[in-house]
Design an enzyme around this catalytic site. Structure first.
Site, PDB file in Angstrom:
ATOM      1  N   PRO A 132      -2.119  49.286  54.417  1.00  0.00           N
ATOM      2  CG  PRO A 132      -3.611  51.071  54.405  1.00  0.00           C
ATOM      3  CD  PRO A 132      -3.147  49.920  53.584  1.00  0.00           C
TER       4      PRO A 132
ATOM      5  CD  GLU B  94      -8.807  54.922  45.464  1.00  0.00           C
ATOM      6  OE1 GLU B  94      -7.734  54.309  45.259  1.00  0.00           O
ATOM      7  OE2 GLU B  94      -8.875  56.163  45.438  1.00  0.00           O
TER       8      GLU B  94
ATOM      9  NE  ARG C 273      20.948  52.381  54.964  1.00  0.00           N
ATOM     10  CZ  ARG C 273      21.717  52.209  56.033  1.00  0.00           C
ATOM     11  NH1 ARG C 273      21.433  51.261  56.898  1.00  0.00           N
ATOM     12  NH2 ARG C 273      22.753  52.977  56.252  1.00  0.00           N
TER      13      ARG C 273
ATOM     14  CG  ASP D  12      22.945  51.610  60.406  1.00  0.00           C
ATOM     15  OD1 ASP D  12      23.999  52.257  60.314  1.00  0.00           O
ATOM     16  OD2 ASP D  12      22.259  51.257  59.446  1.00  0.00           O
TER      17      ASP D  12
END
Ligand code: 9D3
Length: 235
Positions: free
Chosen positions: A94, A122, A160, A175
């Site tokens: 994170p 953890e 991709r 895209d």
């Protein structure tokens, strides 16, 4: 490109890379993906992969030794400065900058060997980050239990983009996000379904008109749902 995923839950990935574009890219030899159980690199007789945090606190921290051993096995060295050109060691955590299409393009362009370490709730011993990791990546501001779902996201978005991974029918440049807009609406048969009609413009074969309509709708949709994407777009 060669991709190695390091995880304490290898079973999580059992089938996830066996569908669609990733499966086809593997079969075409565009990418090789291997998932490794960090436990197989454990050094002690109990095959420990985690341990209690120094300084106290809840939960367990992933130990450095098995991860260093895995990197040495997969890359040949645990000296980041000695990694071969094109080697990237990604830590999913994170704390990383949020992943987006530019980072996916950068990795697809520059990496030929990608090693992805899946962190856990953890934590991972910080010496892994200090000595081994070249890129720390988060996939967004929400709490996962570990890096495994993030690894699937990162691998999919990169594979991709590899040359020839998409069939000739589509192209990554078209895209959404690469173009900077959301997609226009799509319809298929039947032309009327439960009273809901397909827009006439799509049925009358005027392809210039259709392209104009698609662009307008993409712009409208983006303005309504993701105005942050159109700062630099005309219209
Ligand atoms: C706030 C203290 N930490 C919890 C004890 C934060 C925390 C650490 C590790 C929260 C989640 C995790 C596990 N998540 C990942 O390993 C992870 C992740 C994520 O949670 N969100 C977005 N991207 C990623 S990439 C890896």
């Amino acid at each position: 490109m060669k991709i190695d995923v390091l995880t304490i839950f290898p079973e999580f990935f059992r089938e996830v890379f066996d569908f669609g574009i990733i499966r086809r890219a593997k079969l075409a030899g565009i990418v090789e993906i291997n998932v490794h159980d960090i436990r197989e690199y454990a050094v002690d007789k109990h095959k420990m992969v985690d341990d209690r945090p120094f300084g106290g606190g809840d939960g367990m921290v992933l130990k450095p030794e098995p991860i260093f051993a895995a990197i040495e096995d997969l890359i040949g060295t645990s000296e980041r400065a000695a990694y071969p050109q094109g080697t990237c060691v990604v830590l999913l955590s994170p704390q990383g900058p949020p992943f987006g299409q530019p980072a996916a393009m950068e990795l697809a362009d520059t990496a030929d060997h990608l090693v992805i370490i899946c962190g856990r709730y953890e934590g991972v011993d910080e010496r892994v980050n200090e000595a081994l990791v070249t890129d720390e990546i988060s996939i967004g501001d929400y709490v996962l239990s570990g890096g495994e779902p993030a690894a699937v996201v990162v691998v999919d978005s990169i594979v991709r983009l590899l040359p020839d991974a998409l069939g000739s029918e589509t192209s990554a440049e078209n895209d959404s996000f690469s173009r900077g807009l959301l997609d226009c609406p799509h319809y298929t048969r039947p032309a009327e379904f439960r009273g809901m009609k397909v827009p006439d413009v799509l049925l009358n074969g005027d392809h210039a008109e259709i392209e104009k309509w698609r662009y307008q709708r993409a712009l409208e949709k983006t303005r309504a749902l993701r105005p942050d994407l159109i700062k630099n777009e005309e219209g």
